[in-house]
Every structure is written in structure tokens, then in C-alpha cells.
Write a protein that holds these residues in place. Structure first.
Motif, short mmCIF file in Angstrom:
data_model
loop_
_atom_site.label_atom_id
_atom_site.label_comp_id
_atom_site.label_asym_id
_atom_site.label_seq_id
_atom_site.Cartn_x
_atom_site.Cartn_y
_atom_site.Cartn_z
N GLY A 61 0.85 -1.19 0.00
CA GLY A 61 0.00 0.00 0.00
C GLY A 61 0.88 1.23 0.00
N ASN A 62 0.35 2.33 0.48
CA ASN A 62 1.10 3.58 0.53
C ASN A 62 1.85 3.74 1.84
OD1 ASN A 62 0.12 4.31 -1.98
ND2 ASN A 62 -1.70 5.27 -1.12
N GLY A 63 1.83 2.72 2.66
CA GLY A 63 2.43 2.80 3.98
C GLY A 63 3.86 2.30 4.02
N LEU A 64 4.20 1.68 5.13
CA LEU A 64 5.56 1.22 5.36
C LEU A 64 5.83 -0.10 4.66
CD1 LEU A 64 5.80 1.88 9.20
CD2 LEU A 64 6.44 3.40 7.35
N SER A 65 7.10 -0.35 4.40
CA SER A 65 7.50 -1.65 3.86
C SER A 65 7.62 -2.63 5.03
CB SER A 65 8.83 -1.52 3.13
OG SER A 65 9.85 -1.22 4.06
N ARG A 124 -0.62 0.03 4.95
CA ARG A 124 -1.49 0.83 4.08
C ARG A 124 -1.42 2.32 4.37
NH1 ARG A 124 -6.04 -3.54 4.49
NH2 ARG A 124 -5.50 -4.73 2.65
N ASN A 125 -1.15 2.69 5.64
CA ASN A 125 -1.13 4.09 6.05
C ASN A 125 0.12 4.32 6.91
OD1 ASN A 125 -4.04 4.56 5.28
ND2 ASN A 125 -4.27 2.95 6.80
N PRO A 126 0.97 5.25 6.53
CA PRO A 126 2.21 5.42 7.28
C PRO A 126 2.06 6.29 8.54
CG PRO A 126 2.21 6.89 5.41
CD PRO A 126 0.94 6.08 5.33
N VAL A 127 0.84 6.49 9.01
CA VAL A 127 0.61 7.37 10.16
C VAL A 127 -0.08 6.59 11.29
CG1 VAL A 127 0.46 9.46 8.76
CG2 VAL A 127 -1.60 8.15 9.23
N CYS A 128 0.01 7.14 12.49
CA CYS A 128 -0.63 6.55 13.66
C CYS A 128 -2.15 6.57 13.49
CB CYS A 128 -0.22 7.33 14.91
SG CYS A 128 -1.11 6.82 16.40
N PRO A 129 -2.84 5.47 13.79
CA PRO A 129 -4.30 5.45 13.65
C PRO A 129 -5.01 6.37 14.64
CG PRO A 129 -3.44 3.23 14.00
CD PRO A 129 -2.29 4.16 14.13
N ILE A 130 -4.35 6.76 15.71
CA ILE A 130 -4.99 7.61 16.71
C ILE A 130 -4.77 9.08 16.43
CG2 ILE A 130 -5.03 8.26 19.16
CD1 ILE A 130 -4.39 5.36 19.83
N ARG A 139 9.08 5.57 3.94
CA ARG A 139 9.20 4.43 3.03
C ARG A 139 10.65 4.34 2.56
NH1 ARG A 139 5.74 1.10 1.40
NH2 ARG A 139 5.70 0.08 -0.62
N GLY A 140 11.23 3.19 2.69
CA GLY A 140 12.61 3.01 2.29
C GLY A 140 13.54 2.88 3.47
N GLY A 141 13.03 3.11 4.70
CA GLY A 141 13.83 2.83 5.87
C GLY A 141 14.45 4.00 6.56
#
Length: 149
Positions: A61-65, A124-130, A139-141
Motif C-alpha cells: 500500500g502507501n504505507g511502510l514496507s 497501508r497508512n504510514p501514520v498513527c491510527p490515533i 518508506r525506504g527505511g
């Protein structure tokens, strides 16, 4: 003649009571079997939908690897007073944390979730859900302001 009529009437009443009781028993058994069939189908559907969800969970997705996810801190939930846990429920699945649950801590905002729930979200989402702050990795480390006070 009156006594014979009375005996026949009593036998008819007993026979109808017995037949009614057997029909009631048959109806109860039918309802129990029907309930078992419905519950087993629901369990099978829930199990198959959980399997399908878990297969789809880690699709890109657009989130983290997956490599970035492994860099985020994990811990085993140990007590209700665990200072690493910001709330008693996971904000993703809304289930309570229980002893032995594997949890993931987001380093910037210090929010914690079940590891599986956080991983599914963060792919899917690179941010905290809260709080919607950065999860701590790009992305990429590349690390972004990691602090483990």
C-alpha cells in the motif's frame, strides 16, 4: 355404558397429551439442530473471512514496507499498568490488551497497538491510527526523529 364412555375419553385425552408432548419434543430437537447448523455456518464464514483478510493485509500500500515494520519496537504486554501502553484497548481492532499479547509501539507518539493490527494498518497508512502523526519511518527505511525515552 357411562363408565365405558369415560374410559374411552380418558384414553383419548392421554393419547392426545402424549402426542402433543412428542411433537413438542420433536420441535425442540429440530430447533436445536437448526441452531447448530446456523452457528457452524457463521463460524466457517468468520474463519474464512479472517483468512482472506490476513492474506490481503500485507499487500503493498502507501504505507511502510515490511522491513520498516520490523524496525518499529515490539513488546509483550505484561501488566495492566504497563507504561508502554497508552490505552487499555487497541485502537485498530478495539480489543483489550491481554497478558502475553505482542504489541507494537510507535516511537514518536508513543501509542501502542497489537503488533498484527498495527502492521496491517501501517502497511497501508504510514501514520498513527490515533493521532495521525508519522509512524517514525519513511518508506525506504529512513528514520524520522526516533526517540525511545
Amino acid at each position: 355404558m357411562g363408565g365405558r364412555f369415560l374410559i374411552v375419553t380418558i384414553r383419548i385425552i392421554w393419547a392426545s397429551a402424549l402426542i402433543s408432548l412428542l411433537l413438542l419434543l420433536l420441535a425442540a430437537i429440530s430447533l436445536i439442530i437448526y441452531h447448530i447448523v446456523i452457528v457452524s455456518r457463521a463460524c466457517r464464514r468468520a474463519l474464512s473471512s479472517n483468512i482472506n483478510r490476513s492474506d490481503e493485509c500485507f499487500k503493498a500500500g502507501n504505507g511502510l514496507s515490511l522491513e520498516d515494520l520490523e524496525k518499529l519496537p515490539c513488546f509483550e504486554f505484561s501488566t495492566p499498568d504497563d507504561e508502554r501502553v497508552s490505552a487499555m484497548n487497541c485502537a485498530v481492532c478495539l480489543e483489550s490488551f491481554e497478558l502475553g499479547d505482542l504489541c507494537r509501539l510507535l516511537p514518536l507518539c508513543r501509542h501502542s497497538f497489537h503488533a498484527y493490527c498495527a502492521d496491517c494498518w501501517l502497511v497501508r497508512n504510514p501514520v498513527c491510527p490515533i493521532c495521525r502523526s508519522s509512524s517514525g519511518h519513511r518508506r525506504g527505511g529512513d528514520e524520522v526523529g526516533m526517540s525511545y525515552d
